[in-house]
Design a protein around this motif. Sequence first.
Motif, short mmCIF file in Angstrom:
data_model
loop_
_atom_site.label_atom_id
_atom_site.label_comp_id
_atom_site.label_asym_id
_atom_site.label_seq_id
_atom_site.Cartn_x
_atom_site.Cartn_y
_atom_site.Cartn_z
N ALA A 1 0.84 -1.22 -0.13
CA ALA A 1 0.01 0.07 0.09
C ALA A 1 0.90 1.23 0.14
CB ALA A 1 -0.94 0.05 1.33
N ARG A 2 1.93 1.22 0.76
CA ARG A 2 2.96 2.34 0.80
C ARG A 2 3.45 2.67 -0.44
NH1 ARG A 2 3.95 0.13 5.97
NH2 ARG A 2 6.18 -0.75 5.13
N THR A 3 3.70 1.62 -1.00
CA THR A 3 4.44 1.62 -2.36
C THR A 3 3.41 2.46 -3.48
OG1 THR A 3 6.02 -0.07 -2.07
CG2 THR A 3 5.62 0.38 -4.34
N ALA A 4 2.25 1.85 -3.23
CA ALA A 4 1.14 2.33 -4.35
C ALA A 4 0.84 4.04 -3.93
CB ALA A 4 0.08 1.57 -4.28
N VAL A 5 0.89 4.10 -2.74
CA VAL A 5 0.59 5.60 -2.38
C VAL A 5 1.55 6.37 -2.97
CG1 VAL A 5 0.43 7.23 -0.41
CG2 VAL A 5 -0.81 5.18 -0.53
N GLN A 6 2.90 6.06 -2.59
CA GLN A 6 4.20 6.85 -2.99
C GLN A 6 4.29 7.08 -4.55
OE1 GLN A 6 7.01 8.09 -0.76
NE2 GLN A 6 6.90 9.31 -2.66
N ARG A 7 3.82 6.17 -5.26
CA ARG A 7 3.99 6.14 -6.71
C ARG A 7 2.75 7.06 -6.99
NH1 ARG A 7 6.59 6.78 -11.42
NH2 ARG A 7 5.65 5.76 -13.10
N MET A 8 1.61 7.08 -6.43
CA MET A 8 0.57 8.17 -6.83
C MET A 8 1.01 9.35 -6.33
SD MET A 8 -3.29 7.75 -5.45
CE MET A 8 -4.66 8.77 -6.29
N LEU A 9 1.67 9.80 -5.43
CA LEU A 9 2.30 11.14 -4.84
C LEU A 9 3.24 11.71 -6.02
CD1 LEU A 9 2.73 10.54 -1.24
CD2 LEU A 9 1.22 12.41 -2.12
N ASP A 10 4.13 10.80 -6.51
CA ASP A 10 4.80 10.93 -7.47
C ASP A 10 4.30 11.37 -8.85
OD1 ASP A 10 6.79 10.18 -5.74
OD2 ASP A 10 7.57 8.19 -6.61
N LEU A 11 3.37 10.92 -9.30
CA LEU A 11 2.69 11.10 -10.36
C LEU A 11 1.78 12.46 -10.37
CD1 LEU A 11 1.72 7.38 -11.41
CD2 LEU A 11 3.40 9.12 -12.85
N LYS A 12 0.79 12.55 -9.32
CA LYS A 12 -0.16 13.39 -9.18
C LYS A 12 -0.37 13.93 -7.79
CE LYS A 12 -4.72 14.33 -11.14
NZ LYS A 12 -5.88 13.58 -11.70
N PRO A 13 0.34 14.76 -7.31
CA PRO A 13 0.31 15.24 -5.83
C PRO A 13 -0.94 15.97 -5.63
CG PRO A 13 1.84 16.43 -6.92
CD PRO A 13 1.62 15.45 -7.91
#
Length: 443
Positions: free
Chosen positions: A161-173
């Motif tokens: 879950a943390r990995t997915a959240v981090q990727r989401m933040l990277d792509l579209k904060p």
Amino acid sequence: MKRRGAAVGGACAVAACVAGLLAMGPDGSSDDVPSPAPGPRTAHRAGAYDPLSVARRAVDKAPEDPGAWSELAHAELERARTTLDSGRLDAAGKALRRSLTLKRTANYPAATGMGQLANARHEFTTGRRWGLRSTRMAPDRAEGYGVLADAEIQLGHYRAARTAVQRMLDLKPATAAYSRAAYDLETHGRNQDAALALRRAAESAQTPDETAFAESRLGELAWSQGELPRAERHFERAIATVPDHPYSTAGLARLQAARGHRAQALRTYDRLVERTPLPRFLLEAAELRLARPGSPDRGALAGLKAQARVLRATGGPVDPHLALYEADHGDPATAVALLRREWKRSRSVIVADALGWALHRTGRDAEALTYARATARTGWKNALFHYHRGVIEHRLGQDAAGDRHLRQALRLNPHFSPYHAPRAARLLHRAGGATAEEHGDRR
């Protein structure tokens, strides 16, 4: 912030990304920093833009357009999320199936919609499958990672879950990413970072519903720490933005009860459960009445009993609040059976807590303690988790450990439950520990 691996440190990676992005905006190290007040962009008003109406008109104009059907489905899902109207989920499912019929492959909006629909129905294994399909289809688009993050965290796959959240933040904060980061951070005991993320979610909000959601979550976070005035400010901001916002209405009812305004709180709950009879709201209302001896809430308990009967018959996902109702006010053995089934689906700390408590209520305290201890694996500062563990430890004769957890529950929030908090204080008093009054009353 693209690096992954052990050195990143799990939740720290999310916290670091959130902190770095926040540094580009208003500074703030405390939740006392005001959130943006609802203004012309966020306040509900007559004739305001309605995505659902727009999506319906688009489908009417282009009934063979798979994208139009996906847009309609997403609008229905958003309306279901904000109103808690489960009927919208059926409408969303119908629209998504139509979209996939018209375009079966490479239909990213429909794939993310199917994942959101599954997660909304608490079918998290299915949601995870659609999330993975979406992210493989379009690895540089954020929405699929949101679907995946929601499913993974509810399944208890916290690192994924943390990995997915981090990727989401990277792509579209934006608001969706900040909100998910906040939940991940809160689950891992990082409440200050969670508050920072939620304030950024409120600042980034583009719709009244997004603003109300962020403000309501800030209220819940403050409530979990026993900060009643702060919680009230956030719940009121949410309701000023979206009138009758259900979770914020429930939050205000809890605050009214904590301040001794029981009759007012019950009236607030009555209005809420008439519109939105969720197990959580029914249970809170019932336990507020049950907290005063001789005043059972047969209506709320009957509603919960009926929902539990349907759940046993259908075999669907288990709402933890419904299981806790069975454990405390219904049939504890049924609660154990339901939660053992759910544990096979989800190894989240929420399910671990409910299963441990249900086992305690059936007298199996040694096994119960195994699950109660499992709730500590993320570091979540959850008063109910500490209370349940403390009671179980007392039952097993581990009084020092039990006192420590009961004190922690009351220290986090002396008003965490009108039904259980007084029991924690009484158990501590009999054991010679600190009482609730010694932990202060942050009204």
